[in-house]
Write a protein that holds these residues in place. Structure first.
Motif, PDB file in Angstrom:
ATOM      1  N   ASP A 162       0.826  -1.213   0.000  1.00 48.00           N
ATOM      2  CA  ASP A 162       0.000   0.000   0.000  1.00 48.00           C
ATOM      3  C   ASP A 162       0.858   1.260   0.000  1.00 48.00           C
ATOM      4  O   ASP A 162       0.573   2.222  -0.715  1.00 48.00           O
ATOM      5  N   VAL A 163       1.910   1.254   0.808  1.00 45.88           N
ATOM      6  CA  VAL A 163       2.804   2.418   0.888  1.00 45.88           C
ATOM      7  C   VAL A 163       3.509   2.618  -0.449  1.00 45.88           C
ATOM      8  O   VAL A 163       3.589   3.743  -0.960  1.00 45.88           O
ATOM      9  N   TYR A 164       4.024   1.539  -1.040  1.00 51.29           N
ATOM     10  CA  TYR A 164       4.673   1.645  -2.353  1.00 51.29           C
ATOM     11  C   TYR A 164       3.700   2.174  -3.401  1.00 51.29           C
ATOM     12  O   TYR A 164       4.052   3.029  -4.215  1.00 51.29           O
ATOM     13  N   TYR A 165       2.474   1.668  -3.388  1.00 50.83           N
ATOM     14  CA  TYR A 165       1.472   2.127  -4.344  1.00 50.83           C
ATOM     15  C   TYR A 165       1.222   3.629  -4.191  1.00 50.83           C
ATOM     16  O   TYR A 165       1.185   4.368  -5.175  1.00 50.83           O
ATOM     17  N   THR A 166       1.072   4.075  -2.958  1.00 46.99           N
ATOM     18  CA  THR A 166       0.796   5.489  -2.710  1.00 46.99           C
ATOM     19  C   THR A 166       1.969   6.361  -3.144  1.00 46.99           C
ATOM     20  O   THR A 166       1.775   7.427  -3.744  1.00 46.99           O
ATOM     21  N   ILE A 167       3.195   5.923  -2.878  1.00 40.72           N
ATOM     22  CA  ILE A 167       4.372   6.677  -3.327  1.00 40.72           C
ATOM     23  C   ILE A 167       4.396   6.730  -4.848  1.00 40.72           C
ATOM     24  O   ILE A 167       4.684   7.786  -5.436  1.00 40.72           O
ATOM     25  N   CYS A 168       4.082   5.617  -5.499  1.00 40.09           N
ATOM     26  CA  CYS A 168       4.035   5.593  -6.968  1.00 40.09           C
ATOM     27  C   CYS A 168       3.018   6.597  -7.504  1.00 40.09           C
ATOM     28  O   CYS A 168       3.286   7.313  -8.475  1.00 40.09           O
ATOM     29  N   VAL A 169       1.855   6.679  -6.873  1.00 34.34           N
ATOM     30  CA  VAL A 169       0.829   7.625  -7.302  1.00 34.34           C
ATOM     31  C   VAL A 169       1.308   9.062  -7.097  1.00 34.34           C
ATOM     32  O   VAL A 169       1.163   9.904  -7.982  1.00 34.34           O
ATOM     33  N   TYR A 170       1.897   9.342  -5.934  1.00 32.73           N
ATOM     34  CA  TYR A 170       2.409  10.689  -5.653  1.00 32.73           C
ATOM     35  C   TYR A 170       3.443  11.106  -6.691  1.00 32.73           C
ATOM     36  O   TYR A 170       3.427  12.234  -7.170  1.00 32.73           O
ATOM     37  N   ILE A 171       4.358  10.199  -7.029  1.00 35.18           N
ATOM     38  CA  ILE A 171       5.484  10.527  -7.892  1.00 35.18           C
ATOM     39  C   ILE A 171       5.119  10.407  -9.371  1.00 35.18           C
ATOM     40  O   ILE A 171       5.692  11.076 -10.210  1.00 35.18           O
ATOM     41  N   GLY A 172       4.172   9.538  -9.696  1.00 32.95           N
ATOM     42  CA  GLY A 172       3.768   9.370 -11.080  1.00 32.95           C
ATOM     43  C   GLY A 172       4.581   8.324 -11.825  1.00 32.95           C
ATOM     44  O   GLY A 172       4.710   8.387 -13.043  1.00 32.95           O
ATOM     45  N   LEU A 173       5.149   7.383 -11.098  1.00 36.89           N
ATOM     46  CA  LEU A 173       5.909   6.283 -11.696  1.00 36.89           C
ATOM     47  C   LEU A 173       5.267   4.959 -11.300  1.00 36.89           C
ATOM     48  O   LEU A 173       4.653   4.862 -10.243  1.00 36.89           O
ATOM     49  N   ASP A 217       7.103   1.907 -11.179  1.00 35.52           N
ATOM     50  CA  ASP A 217       8.063   1.045 -10.500  1.00 35.52           C
ATOM     51  C   ASP A 217       8.311   1.566  -9.085  1.00 35.52           C
ATOM     52  O   ASP A 217       8.760   2.698  -8.912  1.00 35.52           O
ATOM     53  N   PRO A 218       8.027   0.758  -8.048  1.00 32.27           N
ATOM     54  CA  PRO A 218       8.200   1.224  -6.670  1.00 32.27           C
ATOM     55  C   PRO A 218       9.628   1.654  -6.334  1.00 32.27           C
ATOM     56  O   PRO A 218       9.818   2.645  -5.632  1.00 32.27           O
ATOM     57  N   ALA A 219      10.634   0.943  -6.832  1.00 31.64           N
ATOM     58  CA  ALA A 219      12.026   1.309  -6.534  1.00 31.64           C
ATOM     59  C   ALA A 219      12.364   2.669  -7.135  1.00 31.64           C
ATOM     60  O   ALA A 219      12.986   3.517  -6.480  1.00 31.64           O
ATOM     61  N   GLN A 220      11.934   2.905  -8.381  1.00 29.22           N
ATOM     62  CA  GLN A 220      12.183   4.205  -9.018  1.00 29.22           C
ATOM     63  C   GLN A 220      11.399   5.312  -8.327  1.00 29.22           C
ATOM     64  O   GLN A 220      11.909   6.424  -8.142  1.00 29.22           O
ATOM     65  N   ALA A 221      10.160   5.021  -7.957  1.00 32.16           N
ATOM     66  CA  ALA A 221       9.333   6.022  -7.279  1.00 32.16           C
ATOM     67  C   ALA A 221       9.926   6.392  -5.925  1.00 32.16           C
ATOM     68  O   ALA A 221       9.960   7.570  -5.546  1.00 32.16           O
ATOM     69  N   LEU A 222      10.418   5.392  -5.189  1.00 34.10           N
ATOM     70  CA  LEU A 222      11.024   5.650  -3.884  1.00 34.10           C
ATOM     71  C   LEU A 222      12.299   6.476  -4.038  1.00 34.10           C
ATOM     72  O   LEU A 222      12.537   7.420  -3.273  1.00 34.10           O
ATOM     73  N   GLU A 223      13.102   6.153  -5.049  1.00 32.47           N
ATOM     74  CA  GLU A 223      14.324   6.922  -5.315  1.00 32.47           C
ATOM     75  C   GLU A 223      13.989   8.373  -5.673  1.00 32.47           C
ATOM     76  O   GLU A 223      14.618   9.308  -5.169  1.00 32.47           O
ATOM     77  N   GLN A 224      12.989   8.561  -6.534  1.00 29.28           N
ATOM     78  CA  GLN A 224      12.568   9.915  -6.918  1.00 29.28           C
ATOM     79  C   GLN A 224      11.989  10.661  -5.717  1.00 29.28           C
ATOM     80  O   GLN A 224      12.236  11.859  -5.549  1.00 29.28           O
ATOM     81  N   ALA A 225      11.244   9.979  -4.863  1.00 30.30           N
ATOM     82  CA  ALA A 225      10.687  10.616  -3.667  1.00 30.30           C
ATOM     83  C   ALA A 225      11.808  11.093  -2.758  1.00 30.30           C
ATOM     84  O   ALA A 225      11.758  12.211  -2.233  1.00 30.30           O
ATOM     85  N   ARG A 226      12.824  10.269  -2.573  1.00 23.23           N
ATOM     86  CA  ARG A 226      13.972  10.679  -1.745  1.00 23.23           C
ATOM     87  C   ARG A 226      14.668  11.896  -2.350  1.00 23.23           C
ATOM     88  O   ARG A 226      15.055  12.819  -1.631  1.00 23.23           O
ATOM     89  N   ARG A 227      14.795  11.913  -3.668  1.00 25.24           N
ATOM     90  CA  ARG A 227      15.432  13.046  -4.348  1.00 25.24           C
ATOM     91  C   ARG A 227      14.613  14.316  -4.158  1.00 25.24           C
ATOM     92  O   ARG A 227      15.163  15.382  -3.839  1.00 25.24           O
TER      93      ARG A 227
END
Length: 103
Positions: A36-47, A49-59
């Motif tokens: 659920d957390v990965y999905y929400t981060i993906c939606v926020y970031i617009g990607l 892939d959870p790993a890419q979305a998490l990396e972009q979120a950190r950036r």
């Protein structure tokens, strides 16, 4: 330009870190929450892939600079105003209808 609630994104990244770190003994509930957390981060970031979305979120969180002033504090009497008459916060953020926008 997307509007991101950085405090919510920061909480999601922190929760993903905790759930990932504690995944040595995964439970069904923890796995579901992490998904659920990965999905929400993906939606926020617009990607997707959870790993890419998490990396972009950190950036994004690393680059994010806090606004100076608050919705209530900006635009009081004596503050600078734009040519359109909208109040300007000390850091240059403009207040319009209770929303703080970057110029």
């Amino acid at each position: 330009m997307s509007l991101i609630d950085f405090s919510a994104l920061r909480r999601l990244v922190a929760e993903a870190d905790v759930l990932t770190r504690d995944s040595r003994v995964p439970t069904t509930e923890a796995e579901r929450r992490l998904a659920d957390v990965y999905y929400t981060i993906c939606v926020y970031i617009g990607l997707r892939d959870p790993a890419q979305a998490l990396e972009q979120a950190r950036r994004l969180l690393a680059e994010q600079q806090p606004l100076v002033g608050t919705r209530r504090g900006c635009g009081r009497a004596g503050r600078a105003r734009t040519a359109a008459g909208r109040p300007v916060c000390p850091a240059g953020a403009v207040v319009d209808a209770g929303v703080v926008d970057r110029p």
